[in-house]
Design a protein around this motif. Structure first.
Motif, PDB file in Angstrom:
ATOM      1  N   PRO A  49       1.826  55.962  51.841  1.00  0.00           N
ATOM      2  CA  PRO A  49       2.436  57.010  52.671  1.00  0.00           C
ATOM      3  C   PRO A  49       1.523  57.373  53.845  1.00  0.00           C
ATOM      4  O   PRO A  49       0.299  57.318  53.727  1.00  0.00           O
ATOM      5  CB  PRO A  49       2.596  58.191  51.717  1.00  0.00           C
ATOM      6  CG  PRO A  49       1.618  57.954  50.634  1.00  0.00           C
ATOM      7  CD  PRO A  49       1.441  56.470  50.531  1.00  0.00           C
ATOM      8  N   ILE A  50       2.130  57.709  54.962  1.00  0.00           N
ATOM      9  CA  ILE A  50       1.392  58.148  56.142  1.00  0.00           C
ATOM     10  C   ILE A  50       1.250  59.654  56.050  1.00  0.00           C
ATOM     11  O   ILE A  50       2.197  60.363  55.697  1.00  0.00           O
ATOM     12  CB  ILE A  50       2.137  57.766  57.436  1.00  0.00           C
ATOM     13  CG1 ILE A  50       2.213  56.254  57.535  1.00  0.00           C
ATOM     14  CG2 ILE A  50       1.471  58.369  58.655  1.00  0.00           C
ATOM     15  CD1 ILE A  50       3.026  55.767  58.716  1.00  0.00           C
ATOM     16  N   ASP A  51       0.074  60.164  56.389  1.00  0.00           N
ATOM     17  CA  ASP A  51      -0.148  61.604  56.370  1.00  0.00           C
ATOM     18  C   ASP A  51       0.720  62.250  57.434  1.00  0.00           C
ATOM     19  O   ASP A  51       0.480  62.084  58.622  1.00  0.00           O
ATOM     20  CB  ASP A  51      -1.612  61.905  56.675  1.00  0.00           C
ATOM     21  CG  ASP A  51      -2.255  62.766  55.627  1.00  0.00           C
ATOM     22  OD1 ASP A  51      -1.565  63.175  54.684  1.00  0.00           O
ATOM     23  OD2 ASP A  51      -3.467  63.013  55.749  1.00  0.00           O
ATOM     24  N   ALA A  52       1.737  62.982  57.020  1.00  0.00           N
ATOM     25  CA  ALA A  52       2.667  63.591  57.962  1.00  0.00           C
ATOM     26  C   ALA A  52       2.112  64.880  58.551  1.00  0.00           C
ATOM     27  O   ALA A  52       2.569  65.336  59.578  1.00  0.00           O
ATOM     28  CB  ALA A  52       4.002  63.872  57.279  1.00  0.00           C
ATOM     29  N   GLU A  53       1.126  65.466  57.914  1.00  0.00           N
ATOM     30  CA  GLU A  53       0.586  66.734  58.379  1.00  0.00           C
ATOM     31  C   GLU A  53      -0.550  66.512  59.368  1.00  0.00           C
ATOM     32  O   GLU A  53      -1.711  66.693  59.051  1.00  0.00           O
ATOM     33  CB  GLU A  53       0.106  67.557  57.189  1.00  0.00           C
ATOM     34  CG  GLU A  53       1.214  67.936  56.246  1.00  0.00           C
ATOM     35  CD  GLU A  53       0.697  68.729  55.059  1.00  0.00           C
ATOM     36  OE1 GLU A  53      -0.383  69.341  55.164  1.00  0.00           O
ATOM     37  OE2 GLU A  53       1.379  68.724  54.043  1.00  0.00           O
ATOM     38  N   THR A  54      -0.185  66.113  60.577  1.00  0.00           N
ATOM     39  CA  THR A  54      -1.187  65.933  61.615  1.00  0.00           C
ATOM     40  C   THR A  54      -1.344  67.239  62.366  1.00  0.00           C
ATOM     41  O   THR A  54      -0.393  68.007  62.503  1.00  0.00           O
ATOM     42  CB  THR A  54      -0.784  64.815  62.598  1.00  0.00           C
ATOM     43  OG1 THR A  54       0.478  65.134  63.163  1.00  0.00           O
ATOM     44  CG2 THR A  54      -0.715  63.462  61.905  1.00  0.00           C
ATOM     45  N   GLU A  55      -2.529  67.486  62.847  1.00  0.00           N
ATOM     46  CA  GLU A  55      -2.796  68.733  63.551  1.00  0.00           C
ATOM     47  C   GLU A  55      -2.090  68.728  64.904  1.00  0.00           C
ATOM     48  O   GLU A  55      -2.205  67.777  65.679  1.00  0.00           O
ATOM     49  CB  GLU A  55      -4.302  68.897  63.754  1.00  0.00           C
ATOM     50  CG  GLU A  55      -4.677  70.251  64.281  1.00  0.00           C
ATOM     51  CD  GLU A  55      -6.174  70.438  64.345  1.00  0.00           C
ATOM     52  OE1 GLU A  55      -6.631  71.041  65.331  1.00  0.00           O
ATOM     53  OE2 GLU A  55      -6.865  69.971  63.424  1.00  0.00           O
TER      54      GLU A  55
ATOM     55  N   GLY B  38       4.545  61.576  46.243  1.00  0.00           N
ATOM     56  CA  GLY B  38       3.397  61.737  45.379  1.00  0.00           C
ATOM     57  C   GLY B  38       3.101  60.574  44.459  1.00  0.00           C
ATOM     58  O   GLY B  38       2.130  60.614  43.704  1.00  0.00           O
TER      59      GLY B  38
ATOM     60  N   GLU C 224       2.080  56.552  43.557  1.00  0.00           N
ATOM     61  CA  GLU C 224       0.974  55.751  44.069  1.00  0.00           C
ATOM     62  C   GLU C 224       1.485  54.636  44.976  1.00  0.00           C
ATOM     63  O   GLU C 224       2.636  54.217  44.893  1.00  0.00           O
ATOM     64  CB  GLU C 224       0.154  55.168  42.920  1.00  0.00           C
ATOM     65  CG  GLU C 224       0.861  54.142  42.081  1.00  0.00           C
ATOM     66  CD  GLU C 224      -0.048  53.554  41.013  1.00  0.00           C
ATOM     67  OE1 GLU C 224       0.094  52.351  40.739  1.00  0.00           O
ATOM     68  OE2 GLU C 224      -0.883  54.295  40.487  1.00  0.00           O
TER      69      GLU C 224
ATOM     70  N   THR D  81       6.852  56.760  46.457  1.00  0.00           N
ATOM     71  CA  THR D  81       5.503  56.757  47.019  1.00  0.00           C
ATOM     72  C   THR D  81       5.279  57.963  47.919  1.00  0.00           C
ATOM     73  O   THR D  81       4.238  58.615  47.849  1.00  0.00           O
ATOM     74  CB  THR D  81       5.258  55.457  47.818  1.00  0.00           C
ATOM     75  OG1 THR D  81       5.439  54.347  46.941  1.00  0.00           O
ATOM     76  CG2 THR D  81       3.865  55.409  48.402  1.00  0.00           C
ATOM     77  N   VAL D  82       6.263  58.283  48.739  1.00  0.00           N
ATOM     78  CA  VAL D  82       6.145  59.422  49.652  1.00  0.00           C
ATOM     79  C   VAL D  82       6.066  60.733  48.873  1.00  0.00           C
ATOM     80  O   VAL D  82       5.357  61.651  49.267  1.00  0.00           O
ATOM     81  CB  VAL D  82       7.325  59.440  50.650  1.00  0.00           C
ATOM     82  CG1 VAL D  82       7.392  60.742  51.415  1.00  0.00           C
ATOM     83  CG2 VAL D  82       7.218  58.273  51.606  1.00  0.00           C
TER      84      VAL D  82
END
Length: 83
Positions: free
Chosen positions: A41-47, A23, A25, A20-21
């Motif tokens: 998955p949690i969005d790892a690309e946080t600002e 790519g 579903e 899942t992480v």
């Protein structure tokens, strides 16, 4: 979306999460056929917050005698000669 029963999810949890992480579903874990949780998955690309180092560059100056400023007053306070 794929649904896995509790036993199957426990047995293969690491693999399912990895897929899942990377790519794949999201999937659902069910108990007795009843959906309980959805794994996404949690969005790892946080600002990142902006860096603050050097934000006042050029706005302040440090006097040349900074290390000795007030040395006389401080010395007299420690020696008991303060007024």
């Amino acid at each position: 979306m794929q649904i896995y029963n509790m036993h199957e999810a426990k047995t293969n949890l690491s693999r399912l999460i990895e897929e899942t992480v990377n790519g794949g579903e999201p999937f659902v874990i069910a108990k007795s056929g009843k959906p309980l949780v959805k794994v996404v998955p949690i969005d790892a690309e946080t600002e990142k917050p902006p860096r603050r180092i050097g934000f006042m560059k050029g706005q302040i100056t440090i006097p040349a005698d900074f290390d000795t400023m007030g040395a006389g007053e401080i010395s007299s306070m420690f020696e008991g000669n303060a007024k």
